[in-house]
Design an enzyme around this catalytic site. Structure first.
Site, short mmCIF file in Angstrom:
data_model
loop_
_atom_site.label_atom_id
_atom_site.label_comp_id
_atom_site.label_asym_id
_atom_site.label_seq_id
_atom_site.Cartn_x
_atom_site.Cartn_y
_atom_site.Cartn_z
N ASP A 13 -55.88 45.26 -8.30
CA ASP A 13 -55.80 43.89 -7.89
C ASP A 13 -54.61 43.43 -8.93
O ASP A 13 -54.84 42.91 -10.08
CB ASP A 13 -56.87 43.22 -7.89
CG ASP A 13 -56.75 41.60 -7.76
OD1 ASP A 13 -55.55 41.19 -7.36
OD2 ASP A 13 -57.70 40.89 -7.81
N LYS A 76 -45.63 37.51 -10.11
CA LYS A 76 -45.92 37.67 -8.58
C LYS A 76 -45.16 36.66 -7.83
O LYS A 76 -45.08 36.83 -6.65
CB LYS A 76 -47.73 37.75 -8.38
CG LYS A 76 -48.04 38.08 -7.19
CD LYS A 76 -49.29 38.20 -7.16
CE LYS A 76 -50.30 38.72 -6.06
NZ LYS A 76 -51.63 38.86 -5.91
N GLU A 181 -54.78 41.64 0.25
CA GLU A 181 -55.96 41.19 -0.48
C GLU A 181 -57.10 40.96 0.41
O GLU A 181 -58.12 41.39 -0.08
CB GLU A 181 -55.27 40.20 -1.60
CG GLU A 181 -54.42 40.43 -2.55
CD GLU A 181 -53.75 39.53 -3.31
OE1 GLU A 181 -54.11 38.29 -3.12
OE2 GLU A 181 -52.99 39.86 -4.07
N ASP A 207 -60.04 32.79 -1.04
CA ASP A 207 -59.70 33.27 -2.33
C ASP A 207 -58.94 32.12 -3.20
O ASP A 207 -57.47 31.60 -3.17
CB ASP A 207 -58.63 34.30 -2.19
CG ASP A 207 -58.01 35.15 -3.41
OD1 ASP A 207 -58.49 34.35 -4.43
OD2 ASP A 207 -57.35 36.16 -3.20
P1 ADP Z 1 -55.75 35.51 -9.80
O1 ADP Z 1 -55.50 34.03 -9.14
O2 ADP Z 1 -54.58 35.84 -10.74
O3 ADP Z 1 -55.84 36.30 -8.75
P2 ADP Z 1 -58.37 35.74 -10.54
O4 ADP Z 1 -58.87 35.43 -9.23
O5 ADP Z 1 -59.10 36.48 -11.45
O6 ADP Z 1 -56.92 35.34 -10.59
O7 ADP Z 1 -58.98 34.01 -11.11
C1 ADP Z 1 -58.53 33.45 -12.26
C2 ADP Z 1 -59.22 32.31 -12.41
O8 ADP Z 1 -60.61 32.36 -12.38
C3 ADP Z 1 -58.89 31.28 -13.85
O9 ADP Z 1 -58.48 30.32 -13.74
C4 ADP Z 1 -60.09 31.42 -14.37
O10 ADP Z 1 -60.20 30.58 -15.34
C5 ADP Z 1 -61.07 31.18 -13.19
N1 ADP Z 1 -62.43 31.70 -13.54
C6 ADP Z 1 -62.84 33.11 -13.93
N2 ADP Z 1 -64.25 33.01 -13.99
C7 ADP Z 1 -64.83 31.72 -13.69
C8 ADP Z 1 -65.95 31.21 -13.71
N3 ADP Z 1 -66.97 31.82 -14.15
N4 ADP Z 1 -66.10 29.82 -13.36
C9 ADP Z 1 -65.19 29.28 -13.02
N5 ADP Z 1 -63.86 29.69 -13.22
C10 ADP Z 1 -63.67 31.12 -13.41
MG MG Z 2 -56.27 37.21 -6.83
#
Ligand code: ADP
Ligand code: MG
Length: 618
Positions: A13, A76, A181, A207
């Protein structure tokens, strides 16, 4: 982990802010999410350049504050777009790194690396992130990784998908398939298996990530995953919640200490990092403390924050999310009651308030959250990779059929978009359409290929054009046949043929001018290898320095034990002191020598000397 003979398949991912890699292990018939070297299951999609090194992932993100111009993220958002794209023009204002127009309007990121200016395209930055994910997987599996499935947002167009595939090629990977996705998330939950042959399942994917918010409504029927509608907000996610928390604490800190911290980027960065951590804690705890020593002008930062407070300061943003959810159903012209499953994806969907609002929206429906939301996409990608690996046993039966996200067609007279493959057509697909000449004795036909839903071709996105020549003299209305082929990655090639002469011409949109040419990809692969070699050299040197440092430290400790010293002769004692001094001098001057062997050799010398005179250090 057992090694060479194990069979596995890898899914990646590649996220805007964080990336994640998962493996399907045949032996255990299950997916595992792989930790990186820092022990985290997601890795920041960040690459940084300094005078000496390149950093990727956590190491890159951690040094952002001291090196903002050369720390690149958001590749991205750039990938597969033109520099003049209004989205890039807008985003550009927010990035601390420099983006300029390159050849054919391709956006180029300009950084300083080892004292020299270097231009990199988004594919190269993404390839570095992919390479990091590959290394994470290789370290875990202890074997090389080549074949992968990579995911992209459902709304990614042809050129964004192709550019993502190119990024994989530059990273030395074979991207077997690019999948959507939301589809990957639905696969992760095995939602396809819940449909029987006649049934149709409606799945809503929510998402909420780091910087973007995407919702999609999918229907799964007869193994076909169809995206009915998508909606989103390109600037809404975890980073915004962090920012709101930072703004709140800046006010609190300023009024408590009668200072103004807002002009100190380093202090703000420290605070932001701490806020992100606190936010994560508040997803499972109801209160947390943040303590930062001497944050600003000697004042310590020491505050608590409750979950309720966090929810209060972000409520407006959470509500915006729900408005977007509603919009998706308006687009789809469907009622929310048709939804069978609601799937949580993206790290920020772990926030309890967000889940609560979503559950309320769906009238108390249970949410699918048994797989960690920030891992669900990589999970599904790994399952898809397993399905594509011939001979892999015990893989859940699933035949995934994706659909085209945009209509594809050709421009005809008066700028009209003539659709050849309508959106939501199951892929792979091949369709031929007859077009006719518009003038008498027209010897050449220009084929312009577009994607999009607008009636006027020029309002859509031009993917490429080519000329079919050698059309025999004939009155206007003479037919030529244009064939559109989309492969299972959603990638397009178009050919045109005049039947009486058999004259043919073709574009695989691969050679489109926005796209990297095979030569450019080759050059970038070589550069990537060079980068990697430099990184390895740096790592080897760091390791050697650390080992030497550790040994000198242990030697000093061992010698402090009086009984050892007193048993040694004067000469030996002096020689040992000399050896330690030399070691310390080497460590102090570690920037003078670039080569790791200088430290490795000295360590060997020290070890053998010490062992011969005193014995092994425990
Ligand atoms: P992307 O948007 O790049 O696909 P992710 O889906 O991994 O990335 O999301 C990343 C975000 O999720 C970051 O802002 C991170 O702070 C937040 N995040 C990760 N774990 C938690 C959690 N337990 N509670 C709240 N926010 C979280
Ligand atoms: Mg993502």
């Amino acid at each position: 982990m057992a090694k060479e003979d194990q069979k596995f398949a890898i899914g990646i991912d590649l996220g805007t802010t964080y990336s994640c890699v998962a493996v399907w292990l045949e032996q255990h018939s299950r997916v595992e999410i792989i930790h990186n070297q820092q022990g985290n299951k997601t890795t920041p999609s960040f690459v940084a350049f300094t005078d000496k090194h390149r950093f990727i992932g956590d190491a890159a993100k951690n040094q952002t504050v001291t090196n903002p111009e050369n720390t690149v993220f958001d590749a991205k958002r750039l990938i597969g777009r033109k520099f003049s794209d209004p989205i890039i023009q807008k985003e550009k204002m927010l990035w601390p790194f420099k983006v300029v127009a390159g050849v054919n309007d391709k956006p180029m990121i300009v950084v300083k690396y080892k004292g020299q200016e270097k231009s990199l395209c988004a594919e190269e930055i993404s390839s570095m992130v992919l390479m990091q994910m590959r290394e994470v997987a290789e370290a875990y599996l202890e074997t090389p990784v080549k074949n992968v499935v990579v995911t992209v947002p459902a709304y990614f167009n042809d050129s964004q998908r192709k550019a993502t595939k190119d990024a994989g090629a530059i990273a030395g990977l074979n991207v077997m398939r690019i999948i959507n996705e939301p589809t990957a998330a639905a696969i992760a939950y095995g939602l396809d298996k819940k449909t029987n042959c006649v049934g149709e399942r409606n799945v809503f994917i929510f998402d909420l990530g780091g910087g973007t918010f995407d919702v999609s409504l999918l229907t799964i029927k007869d193994k076909v995953f169809q995206v009915k509608a998508t909606a989103g907000n390109t600037h809404l996610g975890g980073e915004d919640f962090d920012n709101e928390m930072v703004n709140y604490f800046v006010k609190e800190f300023n009024s408590k200490n009668k200072v103004d911290i807002s002009g100190d980027p380093r202090a703000l960065r420290r605070l932001r990092t701490a806020c992100e951590k606190a936010k994560r804690i508040l997803s499972y705890d109801i209160t947390t403390d943040i303590e930062l020593d001497a944050l600003f002008k000697g004042f310590d930062f020491c505050f608590s924050i409750s979950r309720a407070k966090f929810e209060g300061i972000n409520m407006e943003l959470f509500e915006q999310c729900m408005e977007t959810v509603e919009r998706c159903f308006t687009y789809a012209k469907m009622d929310k009651s048709i939804v069978d499953d609601v799937v949580l994806v993206g790290g920020s969907s772990r926030i309890p308030k967000v889940q609560e609002l979503l559950r309320d929206f769906f009238d108390g429906k249970d949410l699918c959250k048994s797989i960690n939301p920030d891992e669900a996409i990589a999970y599904g990608a790994a399952v898809q990779a397993a399905l594509l690996n011939e001979g892999m046993k015990n893989v859940p039966k699933l035949e995934l059929l994706d659909v085209t996200s945009l209509s594809l067609g050709e421009v005809t007279k008066s700028d009209i978009m003539s659709v050849v493959i309508p959106r939501n057509t199951t892929i792979p697909v091949s369709k031929t359409k007859e077009f006719v000449t518009t003038r008498d004795n027209q010897s050449e036909v220009l084929i312009g290929v577009y994607e999009g839903e607008r009636a006027r071709a020029s309002d859509n996105n031009l993917l490429g054009s080519f000329v079919l020549s050698g059309v025999p003299p004939a009155p206007r209305g003479h037919p030529v046949y244009v064939c559109f082929v989309i492969d299972s990655n959603g990638m397009l090639s178009v050919s045109a043929e005049e039947k009486t002469t058999g004259n043919k011409n073709e574009i695989i949109i691969t050679n489109d001018k926005e796209r990297l040419s095979p030569e450019e990809i080759m050059r970038m692969i070589q550069e990537a290898e060079k980068f990697q070699a430099e990184d390895k050299k740096f790592l080897r040197k760091s390791k050697a320095i650390n080992s030497l440092d550790m040994y000198v430290y242990k030697m000093n400790n061992a010698l402090e034990k009086k009984d050892i010293i007193s048993k040694l002769g004067l000469l030996t004692r002096e020689m040992i002191n000399l050896e330690i001094k030399m070691g310390t001098k080497l460590l102090d001057g570690k920037n003078e020598h670039d080569e790791a062997y200088v430290y490795e050799d000295y360590l060997k010398e020290l070890e053998s000397f010490y062992e011969n005179t005193i014995g092994k250090i425990g």
